[in-house]
Write a protein that holds these residues in place. Structure first.
Motif, PDB file in Angstrom:
ATOM      1  N   PHE A 251      -4.492  14.568  -3.263  1.00  0.00           N
ATOM      2  CA  PHE A 251      -5.363  14.468  -2.093  1.00  0.00           C
ATOM      3  C   PHE A 251      -5.541  15.818  -1.417  1.00  0.00           C
ATOM      4  N   PHE A 252      -4.442  16.531  -1.169  1.00  0.00           N
ATOM      5  CA  PHE A 252      -4.518  17.778  -0.414  1.00  0.00           C
ATOM      6  C   PHE A 252      -4.939  18.978  -1.262  1.00  0.00           C
TER       7      PHE A 252
ATOM      8  N   LEU B 231     -14.077   2.872  -4.082  1.00  0.00           N
ATOM      9  CA  LEU B 231     -14.325   3.357  -5.439  1.00  0.00           C
ATOM     10  C   LEU B 231     -13.024   3.506  -6.221  1.00  0.00           C
ATOM     11  N   ASP B 232     -11.967   3.978  -5.555  1.00  0.00           N
ATOM     12  CA  ASP B 232     -10.671   4.112  -6.228  1.00  0.00           C
ATOM     13  C   ASP B 232     -10.131   2.754  -6.643  1.00  0.00           C
TER      14      ASP B 232
ATOM     15  N   ILE C  19       0.835  -1.204   0.000  1.00  0.00           N
ATOM     16  CA  ILE C  19       0.000   0.000   0.000  1.00  0.00           C
ATOM     17  C   ILE C  19       0.867   1.250   0.000  1.00  0.00           C
ATOM     18  N   VAL C  20       1.901   1.272   0.844  1.00  0.00           N
ATOM     19  CA  VAL C  20       2.800   2.433   0.906  1.00  0.00           C
ATOM     20  C   VAL C  20       3.520   2.617  -0.423  1.00  0.00           C
ATOM     21  N   TRP C  21       3.938   1.508  -1.038  1.00  0.00           N
ATOM     22  CA  TRP C  21       4.641   1.594  -2.329  1.00  0.00           C
ATOM     23  C   TRP C  21       3.730   2.189  -3.402  1.00  0.00           C
TER      24      TRP C  21
ATOM     25  N   GLY D 214      -6.092   5.409  -4.230  1.00  0.00           N
ATOM     26  CA  GLY D 214      -6.713   4.635  -3.172  1.00  0.00           C
ATOM     27  C   GLY D 214      -5.719   4.229  -2.093  1.00  0.00           C
ATOM     28  N   SER D 215      -4.503   3.880  -2.501  1.00  0.00           N
ATOM     29  CA  SER D 215      -3.481   3.476  -1.539  1.00  0.00           C
ATOM     30  C   SER D 215      -3.064   4.640  -0.656  1.00  0.00           C
ATOM     31  N   PHE D 216      -2.967   5.846  -1.238  1.00  0.00           N
ATOM     32  CA  PHE D 216      -2.578   6.992  -0.414  1.00  0.00           C
ATOM     33  C   PHE D 216      -3.660   7.293   0.626  1.00  0.00           C
ATOM     34  N   MET D 217      -4.934   7.162   0.242  1.00  0.00           N
ATOM     35  CA  MET D 217      -6.001   7.372   1.221  1.00  0.00           C
ATOM     36  C   MET D 217      -5.965   6.294   2.300  1.00  0.00           C
ATOM     37  N   ALA D 218      -5.569   5.091   1.924  1.00  0.00           N
ATOM     38  CA  ALA D 218      -5.408   4.026   2.920  1.00  0.00           C
ATOM     39  C   ALA D 218      -4.263   4.360   3.874  1.00  0.00           C
TER      40      ALA D 218
END
Length: 270
Positions: free
Chosen positions: A55-56, A228-229, A35-37, A238-242
């Motif tokens: 995101f920001f 949804l992502d 996920i981080v990768w 989606g991974s960054f939101m995770a």
């Protein structure tokens, strides 16, 4: 001879941690690293800050975060307001001698999560509270109905372990019921409150079935957006939101690190 046997026994016992270690690596550490990768790379697998910047700088995503925090906070507060006195009542041996009443509150958790949510939607629609006209109210009712047991159980186990001698001593020394509650009972129940909060707040933020079903798609929580992502193959966003979710969990665990929660998880419930 005895020393040799002890060494052999120790040698055998230490290998019992291998299955747990493999599970930890394969199903927790490796997925988090993946996920981080994905969160800090682009679609070509090259290092990138695009997901962070997106995101920001996206008001829609910030708005989803704010709405998710609001719904999670309201759900947690309502569950605590209902679950705290209820758990105290259930922990009273004069009222609930065999934990039968607690079982009645736990029983809905044995039913499939989706079925419970669908049944709640049908009931609320029959009552005139549907997601089309009251999306937030319907969502909050569904969240409280599903997560209330996760508040009652840790508080119940905490109340079972209250030091009754302290309460009796405070009463004998002239403390009124209000002083006994705020200066004694409430302080002793802090571990249960913290555990109940953590078991409700974060799952509420990451939940998407309840909000999507009961609000008829009008409320999008953090879990919805991540879902949804991923279904749209936007792995990086989606991974960054995770990762944001993981950071919130990490911060909450850091803030409550000094609270002893080991006796408020449900051990010894039965």
């Amino acid at each position: 001879m005895k020393s040799h046997k002890r060494k052999g026994l120790y040698f055998q016992r230490k290998y019992l941690c291998i299955p747990y270690s493999l599970f930890l690596i394969l199903f927790i550490i490796v997925p988090i690293l993946i996920i981080v990768w994905y969160a800090f790379t682009d679609s070509n697998g090259m290092p990138s800050w695009n997901s962070l910047v997106d995101f920001f700088t996206s008001w829609s995503k910030i708005n989803v975060l704010i709405v998710s925090l609001f719904v999670a906070l309201m759900t947690t507060l309502i569950c605590l307001l209902i679950g705290y006195p209820l758990a105290y009542f259930l922990a009273d041996k004069k009222v609930n001698k065999n934990a039968v009443l607690v079982t009645l509150f736990v029983a809905p958790m044995w039913i499939n999560f989706v079925l419970r949510t669908g049944a709640t939607r049908d009931l609320l629609t029959w009552m005139g509270i549907n997601g089309g006209t009251h999306p937030y109210l319907a969502t909050l009712i569904g969240m409280v109905q599903n997560y209330l047991p996760f508040v009652i159980l840790p508080l119940y186990t905490t109340f079972l372990k209250l030091d009754k001698s302290q309460i009796e001593a405070a009463t004998d020394l002239g403390a009124n019921p209000r002083q006994v509650f705020f200066k004694n009972i409430l302080q002793q129940s802090v571990p249960g409150i913290v555990s109940a909060t953590m078991m409700t707040f974060m799952p509420t933020m990451s939940s998407y079935v309840i909000s999507d079903t009961l609000s008829e798609g009008k409320i999008t929580l953090f879990g919805n957006y991540i879902y949804l992502d991923f279904t749209s193959r936007l792995w990086n966003d989606g991974s960054f939101m995770a990762v944001i979710m993981l950071l919130i969990i990490g911060i909450s665990m850091f803030l409550t690190r000094n609270v002893d929660k080991k006796d408020a998880r449900g051990e010894g419930l039965w």
